[in-house]
Structures are given as C-alpha cells and as structure tokens.
Design a protein around this motif. Structure first.
Motif, PDB file in Angstrom:
ATOM      1  N   ASP A   1       0.528  -1.278  -0.019  1.00 21.95           N
ATOM      2  CA  ASP A   1       0.391   0.420   0.085  1.00 21.95           C
ATOM      3  C   ASP A   1       0.604   1.269  -0.033  1.00 21.95           C
ATOM      4  O   ASP A   1      -0.043   2.429   0.319  1.00 21.95           O
ATOM      5  CB  ASP A   1      -1.182   0.009   1.419  1.00 21.95           C
ATOM      6  CG  ASP A   1      -0.346  -0.301   2.768  1.00 21.95           C
ATOM      7  OD1 ASP A   1       0.874  -0.236   2.607  1.00 21.95           O
ATOM      8  OD2 ASP A   1      -0.926   0.264   3.571  1.00 21.95           O
TER       9      ASP A   1
ATOM     10  N   SER B   1      -3.832  -3.851  -2.351  1.00 24.89           N
ATOM     11  CA  SER B   1      -4.678  -3.873  -0.888  1.00 24.89           C
ATOM     12  C   SER B   1      -4.678  -5.334  -0.982  1.00 24.89           C
ATOM     13  O   SER B   1      -4.319  -5.750  -1.927  1.00 24.89           O
ATOM     14  CB  SER B   1      -6.212  -2.503  -1.137  1.00 24.89           C
ATOM     15  OG  SER B   1      -6.397  -3.589  -2.757  1.00 24.89           O
TER      16      SER B   1
ATOM     17  N   MET C   1      -1.017  -3.816   5.322  1.00 28.37           N
ATOM     18  CA  MET C   1      -2.426  -2.890   4.716  1.00 28.37           C
ATOM     19  C   MET C   1      -3.011  -2.382   5.320  1.00 28.37           C
ATOM     20  O   MET C   1      -4.053  -3.133   5.488  1.00 28.37           O
ATOM     21  CB  MET C   1      -2.020  -3.961   3.101  1.00 28.37           C
ATOM     22  CG  MET C   1      -0.691  -3.787   2.738  1.00 28.37           C
ATOM     23  SD  MET C   1      -1.597  -4.293   0.606  1.00 28.37           S
ATOM     24  CE  MET C   1      -1.345  -6.009   1.059  1.00 28.37           C
ATOM     25  N   GLN C   2      -3.258  -1.253   5.208  1.00 23.98           N
ATOM     26  CA  GLN C   2      -4.785  -0.838   5.441  1.00 23.98           C
ATOM     27  C   GLN C   2      -4.709  -0.919   6.688  1.00 23.98           C
ATOM     28  O   GLN C   2      -6.065  -1.052   8.109  1.00 23.98           O
ATOM     29  CB  GLN C   2      -5.834  -1.061   4.597  1.00 23.98           C
ATOM     30  CG  GLN C   2      -5.562  -0.114   3.255  1.00 23.98           C
ATOM     31  CD  GLN C   2      -6.741  -0.934   2.276  1.00 23.98           C
ATOM     32  OE1 GLN C   2      -7.451  -1.843   2.813  1.00 23.98           O
ATOM     33  NE2 GLN C   2      -6.945  -0.518   1.081  1.00 23.98           N
ATOM     34  N   ARG C   3      -3.276  -0.968   7.803  1.00 26.88           N
ATOM     35  CA  ARG C   3      -3.295  -1.203   9.365  1.00 26.88           C
ATOM     36  C   ARG C   3      -4.254  -2.317   9.748  1.00 26.88           C
ATOM     37  O   ARG C   3      -4.300  -2.658  10.824  1.00 26.88           O
ATOM     38  CB  ARG C   3      -4.209  -0.262  10.174  1.00 26.88           C
ATOM     39  CG  ARG C   3      -3.743   1.161  10.075  1.00 26.88           C
ATOM     40  CD  ARG C   3      -4.620   2.231  10.606  1.00 26.88           C
ATOM     41  NE  ARG C   3      -3.705   3.858  10.620  1.00 26.88           N
ATOM     42  CZ  ARG C   3      -3.606   4.926  11.008  1.00 26.88           C
ATOM     43  NH1 ARG C   3      -4.718   4.988  12.191  1.00 26.88           N
ATOM     44  NH2 ARG C   3      -3.704   6.620  10.575  1.00 26.88           N
TER      45      ARG C   3
ATOM     46  N   SER D   1      -2.163  -9.003   6.019  1.00 28.05           N
ATOM     47  CA  SER D   1      -2.649  -9.979   5.388  1.00 28.05           C
ATOM     48  C   SER D   1      -2.646 -11.290   5.335  1.00 28.05           C
ATOM     49  O   SER D   1      -3.066 -11.548   4.436  1.00 28.05           O
ATOM     50  CB  SER D   1      -1.413  -9.385   3.768  1.00 28.05           C
ATOM     51  OG  SER D   1      -2.127  -7.752   3.807  1.00 28.05           O
TER      52      SER D   1
END
Length: 218
Positions: free
Chosen positions: A12, A38, A60-62, A65
């Motif tokens: 990201d 993402s 990713m995006q806190r 994954s």
C-alpha cells in the motif's frame, strides 16, 4: 530460451512499489505483470494474471494480510505467496506459513537477494531468513506445537537424518547436495520421504521438527 518467472506485488506504499519494480526489472528472469495496493487487489490480480509469485505486504491499511493468503491461493492455486514485511515476529511467521505462504522476507532484503529468493521459491524452495526461522521455532516451542516424535525420527535412514539436519541449519537443496555429495534430485527424493515419515507438509515444518529433535545432540 530462459524461462521467465511472472511476479505480482502488492503493497500500500506507492514509493515502495516503485522501488521494488525498479529492482526486479534488473533481472531478465523476472517479469512484473501487475502491482496493487490492497489485499483485495492481491486476490483480483492473482485471479487475473495467475502469476508464479505474488509478493504480499504483511500489513496494509492497518490490518494483517495473512487472512487473505488462502483466498489468493484459491484464486490462483499455482501461485506462490511470499510475504514482505518490516519485521520478523515469530507469531506473524507462524500465521503466514500456516496459511500457505511459501516465504517470509524482510523489506531490508537487498534487491539481489530478493531476486535470488524469488528464483529459489519458484524452483520449489520455501524461504525463511535465519531470524524468521528462529522466531518460528520460539513461537512454536512457547505454544507447545513443536513436540518431537522420536519414533518417527528413528524410522529415518542415516542419509535422511543427514538431510534433515542440514535443512534444520537453514541449508538450501543445493547446499545440502554439495555438503553430502549427492544430487539435488536425490535431496528432493529424501525430503519427500522425510515429509511422509515425519507427517509434515514442507521443509519449514521439517526444520522445526528437526531443531526440536536434535537439540542437545552433539
């Protein structure tokens, strides 16, 4: 004609993606076919491109994954997922490898080493750095998941034990072959028999088993 490994990478951070694309472009054995930012991109790109390797940022995006690895593999069963991360916490290594990742690579890895790792994973290797493997072992030991079965080890031949000891030290198939004076094909044959006898799925699990089994031996 040189066989080219197709790669998708998902992270990201656009600046990191740009640098990674530039690094991988130095190899004529690797072709970057797509990039994403993402976990959803990872699944979609895996399905669309069916890459040999998918490099996946761990966070990713806190959010982790790891929970998306199986969806990626379902979308493209032939793809090998290699986790990219800024840290090598044992719990993350265990979670990623348990979900089916084929490797766990720190973002501090040099471009040349990353290219070599991609080639090794594509050829069937599972990659963990020494630190990642140590974290894996510590976590499993702390949660009592690495209990050794001495009867299973007793069923191994002398050469199978030698191969097992070598991979427990982090040696690649090529290094094991050179050390034992046998071919890589023979190493792979022995590994297959070792996996069956120990009831493990891959060389990482075999290494965990071996470290626990041989600890304290001379």
């Amino acid at each position: 004609m040189t066989e080219v490994t197709t790669v998708v990478f998902v992270d990201d951070h656009a600046i990191f993606r740009a640098g990674l694309a530039q690094a991988l472009a130095t190899s004529d054995k690797i072709e970057v076919v797509a990039q994403g930012g993402s976990p959803a991109d990872a699944i979609e790109l895996a399905s669309r491109h069916r890459p040999d390797i998918l490099l996946l940022d761990l966070w990713m995006q806190r959010a982790s994954s790891v929970g998306h690895i199986r969806s990626i593999l379902d979308a493209s069963p032939g793809t090998k997922v290699v986790i990219l991360t800024a840290s090598e916490e044992g719990v993350d290594v265990v979670a990623a490898m348990s979900e089916g990742a084929a490797g766990f690579v720190t973002k501090e890895t040099s471009p040349a080493d990353l290219i070599a790792i991609i080639n090794d994973v594509q050829s069937g290797e599972t990659y963990l750095s020494t630190r990642s493997l140590a974290g894996w072992l510590t976590t499993l030991n702390n949660t009592s998941k690495a209990e050794a079965d001495r009867d299973s080890v007793a069923a191994l031949s002398e050469q199978e034990r030698a191969v097992l000891r070598s991979i427990a030290m982090g040696s690649s198939n090529g290094e094991v072959a050179k050390h034992l004076g046998i071919s890589i094909a023979t190493v792979k044959y022995h590994l297959g028999r070792i996996f069956v006898k120990l009831g493990v799925r891959n060389r990482v699990e075999a290494a965990v088993f071996a470290r626990s089994m041989f600890e304290g031996e001379g």
